[in-house]
Design an enzyme around this catalytic site. Sequence first.
Site, short mmCIF file in Angstrom:
data_model
loop_
_atom_site.label_atom_id
_atom_site.label_comp_id
_atom_site.label_asym_id
_atom_site.label_seq_id
_atom_site.Cartn_x
_atom_site.Cartn_y
_atom_site.Cartn_z
N GLY A 7 1.42 1.93 12.51
CA GLY A 7 1.27 3.28 11.97
C GLY A 7 0.65 3.27 10.59
N ASN A 8 0.74 4.39 9.90
CA ASN A 8 0.17 4.46 8.55
C ASN A 8 1.01 5.42 7.71
OD1 ASN A 8 -1.00 7.26 8.78
ND2 ASN A 8 -2.01 6.24 10.50
N ARG A 9 0.64 5.58 6.45
CA ARG A 9 1.50 6.29 5.49
C ARG A 9 1.24 7.79 5.42
NH1 ARG A 9 0.62 3.58 -0.03
NH2 ARG A 9 2.04 5.25 -0.65
#
Length: 416
Positions: free
Chosen positions: A220-222
């Site tokens: 995933g990512n932020r």
Amino acid sequence: MNSAPAGPVEPARTRRVVLGVGAGIAAYKACEVLRGLTEAGHEVRVVPTEAALRFVGAATFEALSGQPVHTGVFSDVPEVPHVRLGQEADLVLVVPATADLLAKAAHGTADDLLTSTLLTARCPVLMFPAMHTEMWEHPATQANVALLRQRGTVVTEPDSGRLTGADSGKGRLADPAEIVDLARLLLARPDALPWDMTGMRVVVSAGGTREPIDPVRWLGNRSSGKQGYALARVAAQRGADVTLVAAHTAPLPRPAGVRVEHVGTAEQLRDAIHLAAVDADVVVMAAAVADFRPTRLAGHKIKKTDLEPEPIALARNPDVLAELVSARKSGQTLVGFAAETGDSGADVLEHARAKLKRKGCDLLVVNAVGEGKAFEVEDNDGWLLSADGVETQIPFGAKSQLAVAVWDAVMSLRRR
Ligand code: CTP
């Protein structure tokens, strides 16, 4: 190449807000709005209707605002409050706006302090309706809302969901955090919400996709989704019909009047975007879409062993924005986002200019990413690069201010 600064940044001076409160059960939520505004440093005068005080007492509003609370025009007469409050206000909010208050405001009745203030206010006026579905849908209410909007009052669409009793439907008050956010935007940019996107169909993607590795892990990512939600909210407030395709986000209230579709992976986001984009005038890809996904989804949790871990093989995900560009509908405007860092080869803007060319969209919103910038924060700044070479710097400010600048740029592109 042109380079122009966008609108003013949020001024530091204390602003005067009038918080009108109508007689509905949602009046208790006006306390949260009041709290949010005073914590932001604004001076708030609460002006309830007489009947609203049957739901929340004057003592609560006086304690939270630090200001006296009156409902009629015969208190403090030498101060002429029925004229002065409206004239001096920087913003008037009505939370909740009942069917009765909407009717009075539409027809210019001035039989108490709140309705008189609505007539004297020259600042932006926002009304947040809350009532039963039948009352909201009644042609009389709809006609009143249309008349108010035509005159420049911002009347938001109510939310759908649980109403006062066990019943549910359209008519819930917008989330108090949403109301505070919109108020904050208007105090910074009183010109931010012309009703200029009426009839436009808009699709916005937000958040970060998650590509599952096994039942408990993902790539995933932020991305928090806050910028995409702000874009959707502002477009809806400007009158557009908005579909928000939301991947994973921080817990965020649903923007008032926006259709939200939740997705998980890049492929799910792609399907939802293509479906919604069929008849869209504008698509804004604010989501952080994972470029890769694991080729294999383990059916069980991957256990650690004493052996070296197996590498995770990755496959490329579709580039949704590139697909939209190549299948572009006539008259459609496509907007991309780029969170960039500079490196030894090029700075943020050089990378962004190359990306705009590569992607082929009409507008690219560029955020520099770094310590405390762009991700998981409330404020943002950046650049707007347009395919015709115009580059506009967006000053640091609330994500809703950046959203206003993006929609201003989209509207100006569509007028060319
Ligand atoms: N985007 C997309 N589909 C992807 C990846 C990105 O639609 N698979 C969109 C994003 O929503 C954004 C724009 O493309 O609007 C740019 O995303 P970004 O991740 O910055 O670009 P990439 O093309 O992935 O380039 P790179 O990661 O190499 O910088």
